[in-house]
Design a protein around this motif. Structure first.
Motif, PDB file in Angstrom:
ATOM      1  N   HIS A 179       0.838  -1.195   0.000  1.00  0.00           N
ATOM      2  CA  HIS A 179       0.000   0.000   0.000  1.00  0.00           C
ATOM      3  C   HIS A 179       0.871   1.243   0.000  1.00  0.00           C
ATOM      4  N   VAL A 180       0.275   2.344  -0.408  1.00  0.00           N
ATOM      5  CA  VAL A 180       0.964   3.622  -0.361  1.00  0.00           C
ATOM      6  C   VAL A 180       0.602   4.318   0.945  1.00  0.00           C
ATOM      7  N   ALA A 223       4.405   3.961   3.294  1.00  0.00           N
ATOM      8  CA  ALA A 223       4.228   2.977   2.224  1.00  0.00           C
ATOM      9  C   ALA A 223       4.883   1.651   2.616  1.00  0.00           C
ATOM     10  N   ALA A 283      -2.677   3.122  -4.728  1.00  0.00           N
ATOM     11  CA  ALA A 283      -1.745   3.636  -5.742  1.00  0.00           C
ATOM     12  C   ALA A 283      -2.466   3.910  -7.047  1.00  0.00           C
TER      13      ALA A 283
END
Length: 481
Positions: A223-224, A234, A277
């Protein structure tokens, strides 16, 4: 008429194979060493070579390349009395067409020789795509010099597993490993990685069943920062961490349906879209998957995507249960006792003959893992003395991998309960009382297995989703979905 060169220092083996070849209408030459075999091949090039591994002077595996330089792509059948994974891999890498473990049935040898005669000029499965280049790469790889994963056994069943590992390891094909719990599916996956061209890359194991349903996508895809509450930075997912190596999906049948389509895209295009993202990242990895469940049955039931199923099962390896290879129990027992002794710094205890008979006679529903645990338990109780049958724990009852046995046991329990209840004066509500005992834990267990997904649980139970919710409510169990 074909010509077969037989290279073995055991006269009885040479005599038997020569009679076999001549009985098939072909000619044979016998040599007792690799050096004599090379001289004979120079005088009369063979169509097939049957070559022992352990020979006086040059060993058989080292001689394969010299035979190929002298005779071209001649089919080589390797035979050995010391079958293990490392030997199988080395034989295939060096170009062996087939690999047989002594003592072998002459019928098996005959089929191998006949198949080899039908493939003139063909390279082995291990060389099919890369030829000697693969062997060169692997000989210079650090992983080639390190000890292989300890898959133990000499039985024909486990030898077949060794051969399939050796054949598929050099490729990039997706491999699916089937087998009961405790048979060693991760060991097979690690062996495939170790003997592959990706052995310098990471080996990333993922137990799908242990992933949190709410965080599974983030764990796999990453994940960001700010993608969800708590995502303060992130994070690379497991799929990206496996770049350049091998991703091992254990219990792949439990991949949530919502993630199956996303995983399919990753396998097709090598693109990963982290949670939150806007742009995909690329990751190149090989997939080895495993499960103790019937994955095809899950496809038929609609719980697993058919396109993902066929994408994962390019090549399949089935690991036999320990019940199917009881001849390996003694070798496995020695290995585990050596391992425990080395860890504790104490001498290996003596395994009494009656204890070994007991071990070989057990059903081992937990397979190799159960055997390992039983021996560790016994070694503790023996306190340095001989391991006797009374030091062993009670056998593990049949579990989830023995469905028919479990159902038979359940039927016996219900029959005993019914016979007891029939002795009571009032019998009119017997069926209802049985349902109240059996149904609540059954519904709860199936729902837990599907992580609270009522639709999937109802499908397995053969109920409508609404009916399942009504029954759960009736028994005072959770009904939220």
């Amino acid at each position: 008429m074909a010509h077969v060169l037989i290279v073995d220092d055991e006269q009885s083996i040479c005599w038997g194979l020569r009679k076999l070849v001549e009985g098939l209408g072909h000619s044979a030459t016998v040599a007792s060493s690799a050096e004599q075999g090379l001289e004979a091949a120079g005088n009369r090039p063979p169509d097939v070579i049957v070559l022992d591994v352990r020979l006086p002077g040059m060993d058989g595996l080292s001689a394969i390349q010299q035979f190929r330089e002298l005779c071209g792509n001649v089919s080589v059948i390797v035979i050995t009395a010391y079958g293990d994974l490392a030997t199988a891999v080395e034989a295939v890498r060096n170009g062996a067409f087939e690999y047989l473990v002594k003592p072998f049935d002459l019928g098996v040898a005959q089929r191998a020789i006949q198949r080899a005669m039908q493939m003139p000029g063909q390279s082995s499965a291990g060389e099919e795509k890369n030829g000697t280049e693969t062997a060169t790469i692997k000989r210079s790889s650090p992983a080639f010099r390190s000890p292989p994963p300890r898959l133990i056994g000499s039985s024909p069943a486990i030898q077949e597993v060794f051969k399939r590992i050796a054949v598929v390891a050099p490729s990039d094909a997706c491999v699916h490993v089937r087998g009961e719990s405790g048979t060693g599916k991760e060991l097979v996956a690690r062996a495939i990685h170790q003997y592959s061209r990706r052995s310098d890359g990471p080996f990333v194991p993922v137990n799908v069943a242990s992933l949190s349903p709410s965080l599974a996508e983030s764990e796999l895809f990453g994940h960001v920062r700010g993608a969800f509450t708590g995502a303060e930075q992130a994070r690379k997912g497991l799929l990206e961490q496996a770049h350049g190596g091998t991703l091992f999906f254990d219990e792949v049948a439990d991949i949530p349906p919502a993630l199956q389509v996303k995983l399919l895209r990753v396998l097709e295009y090598g693109e990963i879209l982290p949670v939150g993202a806007n742009h995909a990242v690329r990751s190149d990895f090989r997939v080895v998957s495993a499960t103790h469940q019937n994955l095809h049955k899950r496809v038929v039931q609609g719980d697993f995507r058919e396109d993902l199923y066929f994408r994962l099962i390019t090549f399949e390896i089935e690991i036999p249960s320990l019940r199917e290879r009881t001849s390996d129990v003694a070798e496995l027992s020695r290995y585990f006792l050596d391992m425990f002794s080395a860890a504790s710094g104490s001498p290996r205890p003596h395994l009494a003959g009656e204890t070994l008979k007991t071990l070989e006679g057990r059903a081992w529903h937990g397979n190799v893992r159960e055997l390992r645990n039983a021996l560790e338990h016994a070694m503790i109780l023996a306190r340095g003395g001989p391991i006797l049958p009374e030091h062993l724990p009670m056998p593990t009852p049949p579990g989830s991998d023995s469905g028919q046995t479990r159902e038979a046991m359940l039927a016996t329990m219900i029959r005993d309960w019914a016979e007891h209840q029939l002795q009571e004066p009032s019998m009119g509500d017997l069926h209802d009382r049985l349902l109240q005992i059996v149904e609540p834990p059954l519904l709860e267990t199936v729902l837990e297995r599907h992580r609270g997904q009522f639709l999937a649980a109802a499908r397995e139970l053969g109920l409508h989703r609404v009916t399942l919710k009504r029954k759960m409510s009736q028994y005072g169990q959770r009904t939220e979905s």
